[in-house]
Scaffold this active site. Structure first.
Site, PDB file in Angstrom:
ATOM      1  N   TYR A   1      11.119  62.042  37.615  1.00 30.78           N
ATOM      2  CA  TYR A   1      11.669  60.903  38.367  1.00 30.78           C
ATOM      3  C   TYR A   1      10.863  60.638  39.645  1.00 30.78           C
ATOM      4  O   TYR A   1      10.876  61.433  40.575  1.00 30.78           O
ATOM      5  CB  TYR A   1      13.144  61.151  38.732  1.00 30.78           C
ATOM      6  CG  TYR A   1      14.053  61.375  37.545  1.00 30.78           C
ATOM      7  CD1 TYR A   1      13.804  60.754  36.320  1.00 30.78           C
ATOM      8  CD2 TYR A   1      15.162  62.200  37.636  1.00 30.78           C
ATOM      9  CE1 TYR A   1      14.630  60.964  35.228  1.00 30.78           C
ATOM     10  CE2 TYR A   1      15.997  62.414  36.543  1.00 30.78           C
ATOM     11  CZ  TYR A   1      15.716  61.793  35.346  1.00 30.78           C
ATOM     12  OH  TYR A   1      16.529  62.003  34.266  1.00 30.78           O
TER      13      TYR A   1
ATOM     14  N   HIS B   1      13.230  68.041  28.826  1.00 32.80           N
ATOM     15  CA  HIS B   1      13.454  66.626  29.133  1.00 32.80           C
ATOM     16  C   HIS B   1      12.896  65.680  28.057  1.00 32.80           C
ATOM     17  O   HIS B   1      11.696  65.596  27.865  1.00 32.80           O
ATOM     18  CB  HIS B   1      12.793  66.321  30.491  1.00 32.80           C
ATOM     19  CG  HIS B   1      13.196  65.016  31.088  1.00 32.80           C
ATOM     20  ND1 HIS B   1      12.776  64.627  32.342  1.00 32.80           N
ATOM     21  CD2 HIS B   1      13.982  64.010  30.644  1.00 32.80           C
ATOM     22  CE1 HIS B   1      13.282  63.439  32.621  1.00 32.80           C
ATOM     23  NE2 HIS B   1      14.015  63.038  31.603  1.00 32.80           N
TER      24      HIS B   1
END
Ligand code: NAD
EC number: 1.1.1.316
Length: 323
Positions: A63, A128
């Site tokens: 992110y 992820h």
């Protein structure tokens, strides 16, 4: 120093023994992925979330190219509360530059994340978006590497995340019971898409905790709409826009309705919402309280469901061919 904390419903997370707040703090916006966020605002947002009873914070090195982890680390440090007062999840295998689920990379990755987060351990380390790697590698190499990190005390629990729901059964059917503690699904338990529902009995039977993210469909179910990079089809985007406009015309907030819809299912341990301002925290926590006190606005929900009916459960492709 202690911060007076409001009470929010805590829900058990699978067999982990963790009790996570029904609303979890999604820290991707702190990486400025939905628009720029100043450090002072990021720190204030984390503080307000904690003050309002949110004890669960989710981030990833991906992110904002590590920015989210750094901002969250600053925010958590500024709380000056005991480490056991909050639960932190980060991820590995997905980076700004590329995906890499090798044992070597994920082992290095946790040390980098801990440094950015200014922590000694995380509570959950997720692989992820595993659909972008080889699921067989996740089973045979990545998860065993994470188990080693668990034994070393760098993470307490192991999770897997991704968009297609069949990746979860693929992996969970191939690892020994108790190896994967939680799954994080996103964009599959909201007003426009509730397909996660079908998977919940399987996950419960396996004792795997369920975290559901993106109740606002990554910004589509907000008045401002989704970001430029949003992968939804033009039809889905415009239906969500119409739903938001309908709520606005009635003096209602689509964000409140959408969040309450996800929260109402107590089989989901925590609903992760991305938040980047104190006012968003206030609004989202108020939605939780209102749901507890008054229940949902069924009339508006039915109207919004009717608007979204033509695109119900529509999703988008994600990942690589596994064959
Ligand atoms: P979301 O559906 O939570 O939407 C976030 C957007 O809505 C942001 O722009 C935010 O600023 C805005 N918003 C939040 N509250 C609002 C309010 N009250 N009024 C108006 N706008 C509001 O999507 P998300 O952030 O992508 O998902 C939540 C979190 O879940 C992420 O931050 C991340 O931590 C996690 N997540 C993980 C994965 C994964 O692991 N693959 C995928 C998606 C999300």
């Amino acid at each position: 120093m202690s911060i007076p904390q409001a009470k929010m419903e805590l829900r058990p997370l699978g067999n982990t023994g963790l009790k996570v707040s029904s609303v979890g703090f999604g820290a991707s916006p702190l990486g400025s992925v939905f628009g720029p966020v100043a450090e002072v605002d990021a720190v204030a947002t984390v503080r307000e979330a904690f003050r309002q009873g949110i004890n669960f914070f989710d981030t990833s090195p991906y992110y904002g190219g590590t920015l989210s982890e750094k901002m969250l680390g600053k925010g958590l440090k500024a709380l000056q509360v005991p480490r056991s007062d909050y639960i932190v999840a980060t991820k590995c295998g997905r980076y700004e530059e590329r995906f890499d689920f090798s044992a070597e990379r994920v082992t290095k990755s946790i040390d980098e994340s801990l440094e950015r987060l200014q922590l000694d351990y995380v509570d959950i380390l997720h692989c992820h978006d595993i659909e972008f790697g080889s699921l067989d590698q996740i089973v045979s190499e990545t998860i065993p590497a994470l188990q080693k990190l668990k034994r070393e005390g760098k993470t307490r629990f192991i999770g897997i995340t991704g968009l297609p729901l069949d990746i979860f059964t693929y992996v969970l059917d191939r690892v020994p019971p108790g190896t994967v503690d939680v799954i994080l699904s996103y964009c599959h338990y909201g007003i426009n898409d509730s397909t996660l529902l079908d998977l919940i009995p399987y996950l419960k039977e396996k004792g795997v905790g369920v975290i559901s993210a993106s109740p606002l469909a990554m910004g589509l179910l907000t008045e401002q709409g989704g970001p430029e990079w949003h992968p939804a089809s033009p039809e889905l985007k415009s239906a969500c826009k119409a739903a938001a406009a309908h709520c606005k015309s009635k003096g209602k907030k689509i964000t409140k309705l959408a969040l309450q819809y996800s929260l109402a299912n107590k089989e989901i341990s925590s609903v992760l919402v991305g938040m980047s301002s104190v006012s968003q925290v206030e609004e989202n926590v108020a939605a939780v309280k209102e749901l507890e006190d008054l229940g949902m606005d069924q009339e508006t929900l039915s109207e919004v469901e009717a608007i979204l009916e033509p695109v119900k459960n529509q999703t988008w492709p994600s990942g690589v061919d596994q064959k």
